[in-house]
Enzyme design. Sequence first.
Site, PDB file in Angstrom:
ATOM      1  N   TYR A  66      40.653  32.373  34.558  1.00 23.67           N
ATOM      2  CA  TYR A  66      40.066  33.573  35.159  1.00 23.67           C
ATOM      3  C   TYR A  66      38.575  33.356  35.455  1.00 23.67           C
ATOM      4  O   TYR A  66      38.083  33.701  36.546  1.00 23.67           O
ATOM      5  CB  TYR A  66      40.299  34.723  34.176  1.00 23.67           C
ATOM      6  CG  TYR A  66      39.783  36.071  34.597  1.00 23.67           C
ATOM      7  CD1 TYR A  66      40.449  36.838  35.554  1.00 23.67           C
ATOM      8  CD2 TYR A  66      38.664  36.631  33.989  1.00 23.67           C
ATOM      9  CE1 TYR A  66      39.998  38.107  35.908  1.00 23.67           C
ATOM     10  CE2 TYR A  66      38.210  37.896  34.329  1.00 23.67           C
ATOM     11  CZ  TYR A  66      38.870  38.629  35.292  1.00 23.67           C
ATOM     12  OH  TYR A  66      38.420  39.884  35.629  1.00 23.67           O
ATOM     13  N   ARG A 101      43.827  49.156  32.852  1.00 23.29           N
ATOM     14  CA  ARG A 101      44.929  48.514  32.130  1.00 23.29           C
ATOM     15  C   ARG A 101      44.590  47.073  31.770  1.00 23.29           C
ATOM     16  O   ARG A 101      45.162  46.487  30.879  1.00 23.29           O
ATOM     17  CB  ARG A 101      46.231  48.605  32.923  1.00 23.29           C
ATOM     18  CG  ARG A 101      46.220  47.802  34.216  1.00 23.29           C
ATOM     19  CD  ARG A 101      47.563  47.848  34.900  1.00 23.29           C
ATOM     20  NE  ARG A 101      47.643  46.796  35.907  1.00 23.29           N
ATOM     21  CZ  ARG A 101      48.722  46.489  36.596  1.00 23.29           C
ATOM     22  NH1 ARG A 101      49.851  47.148  36.362  1.00 23.29           N
ATOM     23  NH2 ARG A 101      48.703  45.545  37.486  1.00 23.29           N
ATOM     24  N   ALA A 159      38.173  31.101  38.565  1.00 22.54           N
ATOM     25  CA  ALA A 159      38.507  31.758  39.831  1.00 22.54           C
ATOM     26  C   ALA A 159      37.461  32.821  40.169  1.00 22.54           C
ATOM     27  O   ALA A 159      37.041  32.958  41.324  1.00 22.54           O
ATOM     28  CB  ALA A 159      39.887  32.390  39.734  1.00 22.54           C
ATOM     29  N   LYS A 160      37.012  33.558  39.158  1.00 23.93           N
ATOM     30  CA  LYS A 160      36.063  34.643  39.402  1.00 23.93           C
ATOM     31  C   LYS A 160      34.715  34.122  39.889  1.00 23.93           C
ATOM     32  O   LYS A 160      34.080  34.721  40.757  1.00 23.93           O
ATOM     33  CB  LYS A 160      35.878  35.480  38.127  1.00 23.93           C
ATOM     34  CG  LYS A 160      37.010  36.469  37.902  1.00 23.93           C
ATOM     35  CD  LYS A 160      37.208  37.355  39.118  1.00 23.93           C
ATOM     36  CE  LYS A 160      37.866  38.680  38.830  1.00 23.93           C
ATOM     37  NZ  LYS A 160      38.237  39.374  40.077  1.00 23.93           N
ATOM     38  N   GLY A 196       4.926  28.210  70.962  1.00 19.52           N
ATOM     39  CA  GLY A 196       3.586  28.684  71.302  1.00 19.52           C
ATOM     40  C   GLY A 196       2.797  27.563  71.983  1.00 19.52           C
ATOM     41  O   GLY A 196       2.061  27.791  72.949  1.00 19.52           O
ATOM     42  N   VAL A 209      47.961  40.160  48.187  1.00 20.93           N
ATOM     43  CA  VAL A 209      46.755  39.686  48.885  1.00 20.93           C
ATOM     44  C   VAL A 209      46.945  38.269  49.433  1.00 20.93           C
ATOM     45  O   VAL A 209      46.195  37.822  50.292  1.00 20.93           O
ATOM     46  CB  VAL A 209      45.503  39.725  47.972  1.00 20.93           C
ATOM     47  CG1 VAL A 209      45.016  41.150  47.798  1.00 20.93           C
ATOM     48  CG2 VAL A 209      45.773  39.078  46.623  1.00 20.93           C
ATOM     49  N   PHE A 242      -2.401  32.478  69.247  1.00 25.44           N
ATOM     50  CA  PHE A 242      -1.043  32.836  69.636  1.00 25.44           C
ATOM     51  C   PHE A 242      -0.768  34.265  69.194  1.00 25.44           C
ATOM     52  O   PHE A 242      -0.903  34.588  68.019  1.00 25.44           O
ATOM     53  CB  PHE A 242      -0.027  31.899  68.968  1.00 25.44           C
ATOM     54  CG  PHE A 242      -0.266  30.455  69.290  1.00 25.44           C
ATOM     55  CD1 PHE A 242       0.068  29.950  70.536  1.00 25.44           C
ATOM     56  CD2 PHE A 242      -0.846  29.599  68.362  1.00 25.44           C
ATOM     57  CE1 PHE A 242      -0.171  28.618  70.848  1.00 25.44           C
ATOM     58  CE2 PHE A 242      -1.083  28.269  68.663  1.00 25.44           C
ATOM     59  CZ  PHE A 242      -0.741  27.779  69.910  1.00 25.44           C
ATOM     60  N   HIS A 264      13.680  27.488  68.183  1.00 30.10           N
ATOM     61  CA  HIS A 264      13.496  27.373  69.623  1.00 30.10           C
ATOM     62  C   HIS A 264      14.764  26.949  70.362  1.00 30.10           C
ATOM     63  O   HIS A 264      14.734  26.766  71.565  1.00 30.10           O
ATOM     64  CB  HIS A 264      12.363  26.385  69.918  1.00 30.10           C
ATOM     65  CG  HIS A 264      11.092  26.734  69.207  1.00 30.10           C
ATOM     66  ND1 HIS A 264      10.372  27.864  69.502  1.00 30.10           N
ATOM     67  CD2 HIS A 264      10.445  26.137  68.168  1.00 30.10           C
ATOM     68  CE1 HIS A 264       9.312  27.937  68.700  1.00 30.10           C
ATOM     69  NE2 HIS A 264       9.344  26.911  67.870  1.00 30.10           N
ATOM     70  N   GLY A 282      -1.069  30.186  64.018  1.00 29.61           N
ATOM     71  CA  GLY A 282      -1.978  31.268  64.397  1.00 29.61           C
ATOM     72  C   GLY A 282      -2.883  30.907  65.560  1.00 29.61           C
ATOM     73  O   GLY A 282      -2.955  31.622  66.556  1.00 29.61           O
ATOM     74  N   PRO A 337      14.469  24.803  64.696  1.00 27.58           N
ATOM     75  CA  PRO A 337      15.654  25.391  65.342  1.00 27.58           C
ATOM     76  C   PRO A 337      15.408  26.779  65.936  1.00 27.58           C
ATOM     77  O   PRO A 337      16.183  27.246  66.756  1.00 27.58           O
ATOM     78  CB  PRO A 337      16.692  25.462  64.216  1.00 27.58           C
ATOM     79  CG  PRO A 337      16.000  25.103  62.965  1.00 27.58           C
ATOM     80  CD  PRO A 337      14.692  24.457  63.295  1.00 27.58           C
TER      81      PRO A 337
HETATM   82  P1  NAI Z   1      43.833  46.941  37.327  1.00 28.44           P
HETATM   83  O1  NAI Z   1      44.905  46.090  36.780  1.00 28.44           O
HETATM   84  O2  NAI Z   1      43.826  48.371  36.957  1.00 28.44           O
HETATM   85  O3  NAI Z   1      43.815  46.835  38.885  1.00 28.44           O
HETATM   86  C1  NAI Z   1      44.176  45.665  39.545  1.00 28.44           C
HETATM   87  C2  NAI Z   1      45.175  46.043  40.612  1.00 28.44           C
HETATM   88  O4  NAI Z   1      45.466  44.928  41.415  1.00 28.44           O
HETATM   89  C3  NAI Z   1      46.502  46.492  40.036  1.00 28.44           C
HETATM   90  O5  NAI Z   1      46.815  47.772  40.522  1.00 28.44           O
HETATM   91  C4  NAI Z   1      47.487  45.439  40.516  1.00 28.44           C
HETATM   92  O6  NAI Z   1      48.776  45.941  40.829  1.00 28.44           O
HETATM   93  C5  NAI Z   1      46.816  44.927  41.749  1.00 28.44           C
HETATM   94  N1  NAI Z   1      47.262  43.583  42.084  1.00 28.44           N
HETATM   95  C6  NAI Z   1      47.458  42.542  41.253  1.00 28.44           C
HETATM   96  N2  NAI Z   1      47.877  41.481  41.958  1.00 28.44           N
HETATM   97  C7  NAI Z   1      47.920  41.832  43.236  1.00 28.44           C
HETATM   98  C8  NAI Z   1      48.245  41.140  44.423  1.00 28.44           C
HETATM   99  N3  NAI Z   1      48.624  39.862  44.423  1.00 28.44           N
HETATM  100  N4  NAI Z   1      48.172  41.808  45.582  1.00 28.44           N
HETATM  101  C9  NAI Z   1      47.795  43.107  45.615  1.00 28.44           C
HETATM  102  N5  NAI Z   1      47.489  43.815  44.522  1.00 28.44           N
HETATM  103  C10 NAI Z   1      47.554  43.172  43.332  1.00 28.44           C
HETATM  104  O7  NAI Z   1      42.479  46.278  36.887  1.00 28.44           O
HETATM  105  P2  NAI Z   1      40.969  46.689  37.098  1.00 28.44           P
HETATM  106  O8  NAI Z   1      40.314  46.643  35.794  1.00 28.44           O
HETATM  107  O9  NAI Z   1      40.807  47.885  37.907  1.00 28.44           O
HETATM  108  O10 NAI Z   1      40.411  45.441  37.884  1.00 28.44           O
HETATM  109  C11 NAI Z   1      40.009  45.454  39.202  1.00 28.44           C
HETATM  110  C12 NAI Z   1      39.276  44.175  39.487  1.00 28.44           C
HETATM  111  O11 NAI Z   1      38.091  44.160  38.698  1.00 28.44           O
HETATM  112  C13 NAI Z   1      40.019  42.919  39.120  1.00 28.44           C
HETATM  113  O12 NAI Z   1      39.748  41.944  40.091  1.00 28.44           O
HETATM  114  C14 NAI Z   1      39.452  42.510  37.804  1.00 28.44           C
HETATM  115  O13 NAI Z   1      39.552  41.139  37.585  1.00 28.44           O
HETATM  116  C15 NAI Z   1      38.027  42.939  37.981  1.00 28.44           C
HETATM  117  N6  NAI Z   1      37.303  43.147  36.727  1.00 28.44           N
HETATM  118  C16 NAI Z   1      37.542  44.233  35.953  1.00 28.44           C
HETATM  119  C17 NAI Z   1      36.856  44.409  34.779  1.00 28.44           C
HETATM  120  C18 NAI Z   1      37.064  45.619  33.941  1.00 28.44           C
HETATM  121  O14 NAI Z   1      36.281  45.789  32.991  1.00 28.44           O
HETATM  122  N7  NAI Z   1      38.022  46.451  34.267  1.00 28.44           N
HETATM  123  C19 NAI Z   1      35.867  43.420  34.317  1.00 28.44           C
HETATM  124  C20 NAI Z   1      35.602  42.370  35.260  1.00 28.44           C
HETATM  125  C21 NAI Z   1      36.325  42.257  36.410  1.00 28.44           C
END
Ligand code: NAI
Length: 733
Positions: free
Chosen positions: A162, A197, A165-166, A530, A74, A560, A512, A404, A510
Amino acid sequence: MSLSFEGRVVLVTGAGGGLGKAYALAFAERGASVIVNDLGGDIKGGGKSSAAADKVVEEIKAKGGKAVANYESVEDGEKLIQTALDAFGRIDVVVNNAGILRDRSFARTSDTDWDLIHRVHLRGSFLVTRAAWTHMKNQKFGRIIMTTSAAGIYGNFGQANYSAAKLGMLGLANTLAIEGAKYNVHCNTIAPVAGSRLTETVMPPDLLENLKSEYVAPLVLWLCHEDCHDNGSLFEVGAGWVGKLRWERTKGATVRHKTHHMSPEDVRDQWDKINDFTNADKISSIGESLQSLVSVLSQVESHEEVGANSTSSVALDSGFNYDAVVGQKLAPSQFSYSHVQCILYALGVGMSTKDPDALRYLYENHAEFSCLPTFGVIVSQDSLGGGLGSVPGLNIDLTQMLHGEQYLELFKPLPTSGTLTIHTTIADVLDKGSGAVILLDVSAYNGDELICFNQFSLFVVGAGGFGGKRSSDKVKPLVPPPKRAPDAVMIDSTTRDQAALYRLSGDWNPLHIDPSFAAMGGFKQPILHGLCSFGFAARHALKQYANNDAARFKAIKVRFLKPVLPGQSLQTEMWKEGNRIHLQCKVKETDAVVLSGAYVDLLPALDQAPEKLPETGGLQSELVFAEIGKRIKDTGAELVKMVNAVFGWEITKAGQSAAQWTIDLKSGSGSVHKGPYSGKADVTFTVSDEDFMQVVQGKLNPQQAFFSGKLKIAGNIMLSQKLEVILKDHAKL
Ligand code: NAI
């Protein structure tokens, strides 16, 4: 009807497994062409393989769906979008889903742990989305999903990198939602819970069984469908449940005051209040957040005498406290202007040198240089904006306010330059169900002299239903035109820049000028003010029936109805009934009525025979004293008990004493007679005939008249407080 994605091109990042795979399959099943992106690395961001994405593509194709694989990270956002364009020619939906984990307790978090997480989640989402953005904007459709996490929203041990970033992704989404709105590019955020996973090592198998990715996908699909209009929202989703989140803010406490500096101790002493979530506000935009701060600021300003330890809180919830609001006066303000503003306004309402007669409004050296009468709204509107937001008990969303109706009455021709003092009173608040109407009475004075009176009727959408009355005798009523073809019609085209020009007279909304702001209000382009159409209509009446002479203008009232677009033509239809000119204004091109129930009242021309004045020696106050005399006959005994005083009156005209009156509420059952009191009056008021009428008509409050020197009081000044009672109940004409 089922939701189809036929013709849509969807990119799901990290779609080789887990949640992303479930999304990709679901989109494909409903007709979308899917770009299955996955780097195919390990859970910590190491390695790379095409297998994961390929397998999902195969699965989609096996079911008859359309998909291509992309194996880039990404962090190469452009390449992901390029794959979509190469394969399918467009990009409609981006689901930012790719993710990794590098959990560590905070102290042990390395630079790499921090940076990698940010690069994949936050920076990756930024780069992929930016690459798609222009395409979405140009095609006026786009749906973007950001994937945040409960760890970001609430925090979670060992996930500092994490979490940061999230939640960064949520901030990103909030702003994209605002910037994309006008292009139908929406961005929403989800915090999913699913067995994958990423979570299988931390969750028991039984639970994982109930946390299938397939239970998250339906929300993602709905949010990405063209029928879903949610934008900038945040949802938690998992196990087949979906819920929405929003911010709450306590009422808080204002700990600073004009005369009292703010200290840490003040904050400590208000801590409970600051933390009390009772009746918390749900702030949904930065505008709302700032707006309430502005009202705090004016509270701070208006609090002059506050003890060192006292504090005040500001009610920031929406709604009215009727009793507290009605009758409130806004802080007086001043409006200074020169011939420049008069001319700018005249141009703003379409006055043009094409008409030789217009020069008197456009050229300051013209022998009859005048200010257009409707400039009276400009001098008065200045006091509204900031003022209304700070009225205690009037907690309204100013962004929901529509203009109005408008009434303007002139008592003197407007000077072509000077400084006017503006007094504003909330005359009444009406409950119209779907909204509230605020009646604002605004009087503009030049020194002691009342120049003009405005009544603004402001409709606040969504503020009704507070159990108030629907109508008020304070309203200056509309009058329908006679049922015959108009006596005269004038058509005038506005220019493409009419609103751009008119706003320079002081209405800076803004709506207008700014196309994106107008789009948010549902308009295809910025609309004309108006009050600009109002100025056009008044100008037409003045030209048609008063020889373009500002001195003959008395009053105007309009409602108006619909907006006018700059460039459209205004058609003013007029009916003359004595000195009243009934008006209706339409957009010529569409025939839509834009001003209705309107009229302009003119003063008779000087060469017309003046109306005969009643036998009062020319003093209007005579009638009022006569009326008070009549009414005292009924309730006098009671009043005498209550007031027990003699009021002497000196009425002046043009600076000279013109009449004396006595209101005797001390003896018998009270009486009123012309002339001085035989003994010594308890209190004597000296006031001009005009100001007396202003007071009686409720347009000038006695205290205000006193402080501005219009009403002089000799004797027992405390008794003047009883004056209001007498005038209010006994002087109604
Ligand atoms: P996942 O590990 O099964 O899926 C993540 C996928 O992203 C993997 O297939 C991996 O290869 C791919 N990936 C990692 N880095 C990458 C990159 N630089 N470019 C392209 N692909 C890349 O994990 P899951 O659980 O499906 O997570 C999906 C999203 O949901 C993630 O952003 C995770 O942080 C978020 N999330 C998941 C939760 C859960 O309960 N499973 C909870 C909160 C958030």
